[in-house]
Every structure is written in C-alpha cells, then in structure tokens.
Scaffold this active site. Structure first.
Site, short mmCIF file in Angstrom:
data_model
loop_
_atom_site.label_atom_id
_atom_site.label_comp_id
_atom_site.label_asym_id
_atom_site.label_seq_id
_atom_site.Cartn_x
_atom_site.Cartn_y
_atom_site.Cartn_z
N ASP A 187 0.88 -1.20 0.03
CA ASP A 187 0.15 -0.05 0.05
C ASP A 187 0.88 1.42 -0.16
O ASP A 187 1.32 1.73 1.08
CB ASP A 187 -0.88 0.12 1.25
CG ASP A 187 -2.05 1.04 1.30
OD1 ASP A 187 -1.70 2.17 0.45
OD2 ASP A 187 -3.00 0.93 1.74
N HIS A 192 0.48 7.78 3.76
CA HIS A 192 0.98 7.11 5.18
C HIS A 192 2.59 7.33 5.18
O HIS A 192 3.10 6.87 6.22
CB HIS A 192 0.71 5.58 4.97
CG HIS A 192 -0.80 5.34 4.92
ND1 HIS A 192 -1.57 5.73 5.76
CD2 HIS A 192 -1.23 4.83 3.69
CE1 HIS A 192 -2.82 5.36 5.25
NE2 HIS A 192 -2.59 4.60 3.96
N ILE A 207 -0.76 9.14 8.49
CA ILE A 207 -1.54 8.37 9.53
C ILE A 207 -1.21 6.96 9.27
O ILE A 207 -0.52 6.57 8.18
CB ILE A 207 -3.06 8.56 9.46
CG1 ILE A 207 -3.32 8.29 7.76
CG2 ILE A 207 -3.45 10.14 9.47
CD1 ILE A 207 -5.02 8.28 7.82
N GLY A 210 -5.06 1.99 7.76
CA GLY A 210 -6.36 1.15 8.61
C GLY A 210 -6.15 -0.30 8.64
O GLY A 210 -6.35 -0.95 9.60
#
Length: 284
Positions: A187, A192, A207, A210
């Site tokens: 990903d 991120h 961040i 998830g």
C-alpha cells in the site's frame, strides 16, 4: 462526474495472477509489530520461516492488494487519492492461507453507495488457487465529495454495543516507523508517509494504514482468545471509525460470544478515541 455507479458495477470483473512466499508473510507480520520479544515462541510462529503461520488478514496485502488497486481504476471510477479513506474491511476464509501460494484474484466493484457528502465503493476480490477458493475480501472505500448522485444509501453496518465488561483487554504500541514498514507490503498511498500529502488530505502528519490496525487487532484476538491458532479464524470484519497515528498505543477490548469475538479498538493517548468499531472475528 468522476464516479459512474452504473458503469462501475456493470463492468466485467478483472482477473490477475498473484503469488507470495514466506518472505511476504514475514514482512507483513513484522509490519504489524510481530517479533517482540524476538525470541518468544509465540512470536516466532509469525517471524521464523521453519514454523511459519499465516495470519488470515494477510489476504488484504497478498499480491500487493491488487483487488483494491484494480477497483480504484475500474471503468466508471476516477477519484483523487487525497479524498479516499478506507471505510471498512471484511474477509471470509474458505481455508487456511498457505505459506507459499500462487492464485488468481478476480476483482469487481460490487456496489456503489450514496452517503450524501461521500460515496462508498465496495470492492470485492475472490481468490482461488488450483485447489479451489481461498478467500473472499470486501473493501469499503469512502470517497469524500463524491456522494449526492441519488443512489442507494446501502445497508447499515452498525452493531449494538457489546454488553458488560470485556473478557480481555490488551494494549499494543505502534512504532514511529511502523507505517513506513507496513507500506512495503504494497500500500504505497503517500498519505501514510509523506507529510505534505497528508496535509492535503487534512491531517497534520501521516496516518497509519487502517489495514495495519486491522491486522494488529486480529493478531491480538488470535493470540489472546484463540490459543494462537490462526486456522481457527473463519471470517473477520470491521468498520474504520477513526485514524491512528504512528507512535500511539492501541487499546483492544474483546468480548467472547458463541463462535465469535467482538472487539473495540481505541487510541489510548487521545482519550480512547475510537479507531475500529463493529469488529467481529468468527471462528471455530
């Protein structure tokens, strides 16, 4: 309009061959924080190739997450990555994931829901090898600013709050560099890793993925309530209720029910702000 719901759902499924081996499994587990303490036998099953077990949430990154990548480039779908957030994820396991595998993943846009100010894409991937189906995965992708087209709002995924005190509660620290390691499993969204991109998306710093929180939570459930046996997991779903920042601590509360475990996950340092909700692990 960037999203043409009718065209997206009617599009032919896309198929691709994916493969993985022990290195992919080990890298994924390390990205979830496995291996601490490094010599703990309970952790070595995630990190040592001679006795490797595969956490079922590896399904979300097998083949570098081809299902989600393909879904976001499907006919009728044209979105800005800065407006995209992962809204929810579910996996159904048809049998345990092997340490080494070669399979075909078939992906399609299963649904497009209109939530008013946003759209939700349901991206479904069905994965099978020569021996038959391995897993089915649904990713719910939240696209800000793309709702209001008059479509179906879709079903509610909210569950009643768990009753009573949790059966188990654990904390899991997140390293400052954990998102940088986790993204090596496929990903590459700069949200991120890149502070400037994160700022464009409305965050003061990058961040955590998830799906990293998702995998960490499943590992905690397996390790504490399923005797460390990954093969007992039959299904796993969650709703992403809030963001997590590298350096924070996850508080994972677990409730046993008949054939399943309910979990609620919060960020300790932000007054237990909710980050995963409506989380269920079904098991044998």
């Amino acid at each position: 309009m960037p999203i043409d719901a009718v065209k997206a759902v009617a599009a032919e499924p896309r198929s691709a061959e994916i493969a993985w081996d022990h290195k992919d499994i080990q890298l994924y587990h390390l990205g979830l924080g496995a291996g601490r303490p490094a010599t703990d036998p309970a952790e070595l099953r995630y990190t040592l190739e001679s006795g490797l077990h595969v956490l079922p949430s590896f399904a979300t990154v097998a083949g570098a997450g081809m299902g989600v990548v393909g879904g976001l480039s499907a006919p009728g779908i044209e979105v800005d990555l800065a407006a995209v957030l992962h809204g929810g994820q579910s996996i159904t396991l048809h049998r345990p994931i092997p340490v080494r595998g070669r399979a075909v993943t078939t992906s399609r846009v299963a649904a497009v829901y209109d939530k008013g100010k946003a759209a939700i894409l349901v991206l479904r991937s069905e994965v099978a090898d020569d021996d038959g189906p391995l897993w089915t995965s649904d990713a719910q992708i939240f696209v800000r600013g793309e709702g209001g087209f008059g479509g179906d709002r879709g079903p509610s995924t909210r569950l009643p709050a768990p009753e009573g005190d949790p059966d188990r509660e654990v904390e899991r620290p997140i390293r400052e560099d954990q998102a940088l390691l986790y993204r090596l499993s496929g990903d590459w969204n700069p949200l991120h890793a890149d502070p400037e991109f994160a700022a464009l998306a409305g965050f003061d710093r990058p961040i955590l993925h998830g799906l990293c929180t998702y995998g960490m939570t499943l590992k905690a459930v397996v390790d504490t309530l399923l005797d460390g046996d990954v093969a007992r997991v039959r299904g796993y779903g969650t709703r992403f209720a809030g963001v997590v920042f590298p350096g924070e601590t996850l508080r994972i509360r677990m409730w046993r029910t008949d054939g399943s475990v309910r979990a609620e996950v919060t960020a300790v340092e932000r007054d237990d702000a909710s980050v995963l909700a409506d989380t269920v692990v079904t098991h044998t």
